[in-house]
Design a protein around this motif. Structure first.
Motif, PDB file in Angstrom:
ATOM      1  N   PHE A  21       0.839  -1.200   0.000  1.00  0.00           N
ATOM      2  CA  PHE A  21       0.000   0.000   0.000  1.00  0.00           C
ATOM      3  C   PHE A  21       0.878   1.257   0.000  1.00  0.00           C
ATOM      4  N   LEU A  51      -4.074  -2.159  11.821  1.00  0.00           N
ATOM      5  CA  LEU A  51      -4.710  -3.316  11.185  1.00  0.00           C
ATOM      6  C   LEU A  51      -4.435  -4.609  11.945  1.00  0.00           C
ATOM      7  N   TRP A  87      -6.764   5.811  -2.496  1.00  0.00           N
ATOM      8  CA  TRP A  87      -6.441   5.005  -1.319  1.00  0.00           C
ATOM      9  C   TRP A  87      -6.858   3.560  -1.555  1.00  0.00           C
ATOM     10  N   LEU A  88      -8.063   3.379  -2.072  1.00  0.00           N
ATOM     11  CA  LEU A  88      -8.547   2.027  -2.330  1.00  0.00           C
ATOM     12  C   LEU A  88      -7.733   1.321  -3.407  1.00  0.00           C
ATOM     13  N   PHE A  91      -4.702   0.091  -1.650  1.00  0.00           N
ATOM     14  CA  PHE A  91      -5.057  -0.979  -0.714  1.00  0.00           C
ATOM     15  C   PHE A  91      -5.364  -2.261  -1.477  1.00  0.00           C
ATOM     16  N   ARG A  92      -6.042  -2.122  -2.617  1.00  0.00           N
ATOM     17  CA  ARG A  92      -6.341  -3.292  -3.454  1.00  0.00           C
ATOM     18  C   ARG A  92      -5.033  -3.961  -3.886  1.00  0.00           C
ATOM     19  N   PHE A 108     -11.657  -8.666   4.028  1.00  0.00           N
ATOM     20  CA  PHE A 108     -10.720  -7.554   4.201  1.00  0.00           C
ATOM     21  C   PHE A 108     -11.123  -6.381   3.298  1.00  0.00           C
ATOM     22  N   TRP A 109     -11.475  -6.684   2.059  1.00  0.00           N
ATOM     23  CA  TRP A 109     -11.851  -5.645   1.096  1.00  0.00           C
ATOM     24  C   TRP A 109     -13.136  -4.946   1.533  1.00  0.00           C
ATOM     25  N   TYR A 111     -14.128  -4.456   4.584  1.00  0.00           N
ATOM     26  CA  TYR A 111     -13.719  -3.526   5.634  1.00  0.00           C
ATOM     27  C   TYR A 111     -13.073  -2.287   5.016  1.00  0.00           C
ATOM     28  N   ALA A 112     -12.140  -2.487   4.086  1.00  0.00           N
ATOM     29  CA  ALA A 112     -11.400  -1.361   3.497  1.00  0.00           C
ATOM     30  C   ALA A 112     -12.333  -0.393   2.779  1.00  0.00           C
ATOM     31  N   THR A 113     -13.276  -0.911   2.021  1.00  0.00           N
ATOM     32  CA  THR A 113     -14.167  -0.027   1.270  1.00  0.00           C
ATOM     33  C   THR A 113     -15.079   0.761   2.212  1.00  0.00           C
ATOM     34  N   ALA A 116     -12.838   3.392   4.018  1.00  0.00           N
ATOM     35  CA  ALA A 116     -12.457   4.481   3.111  1.00  0.00           C
ATOM     36  C   ALA A 116     -13.612   5.457   2.915  1.00  0.00           C
TER      37      ALA A 116
END
Length: 124
Positions: A21, A51, A87-88, A91-92, A108-109, A111-113, A116
């Motif tokens: 990232f 995290l 950012w995404l 992170f992706r 995990f994705w 959570y990230a979305t 964000a």
């Protein structure tokens, strides 16, 4: 009792995600201004520790920094929808570098979305 942190490979997996990232962030003109430190190392460490703790690992983040207060800590920065998308993207890339199962990746994705989107604080 196993945690998501344990299931995905623990510290090493989260370190890989976060390092990947930050490699992207380092050269991203839309995001780099949100990281005022010349060296991204401290930000990378804080994000990794956050995290790790969030997913069930050691509580180093809270021990060193207290409650995460994510929106408050990011309030000085204009987190726009464009910044969120950048950012995404990075992170992706971090998740893609990790050897997660499709189910782990999806968790995990997700959570990230959500995180964000939660951080967006300005539309300009």
């Amino acid at each position: 009792m196993s945690t998501f942190y344990d299931e995905i490979g623990g510290y090493d997996t989260i370190s890989l995600i976060v390092a990947t990232f930050y490699k992207g962030v380092a050269g991203d003109e839309a995001l780099r201004p949100m990281y005022p430190e010349e060296d991204l190392g401290p930000a990378e460490e804080r994000f990794r520790d956050f995290l790790v703790q969030y997913w069930g690992g050691p509580s180093t983040y809270s021990e060193q920094r207290g409650h995460p207060r994510l929106r408050m800590r990011h309030a000085p920065f204009a987190v726009t929808p464009e910044a969120k998308d950048h950012w995404l993207k990075h992170f992706r890339a971090g998740l893609d570098a990790a050897d997660l199962t499709p189910e782990q990746d999806a968790q995990f994705w997700d959570y990230a979305t959500h995180a964000a989107q939660f951080m967006v604080n300005t539309l300009e």
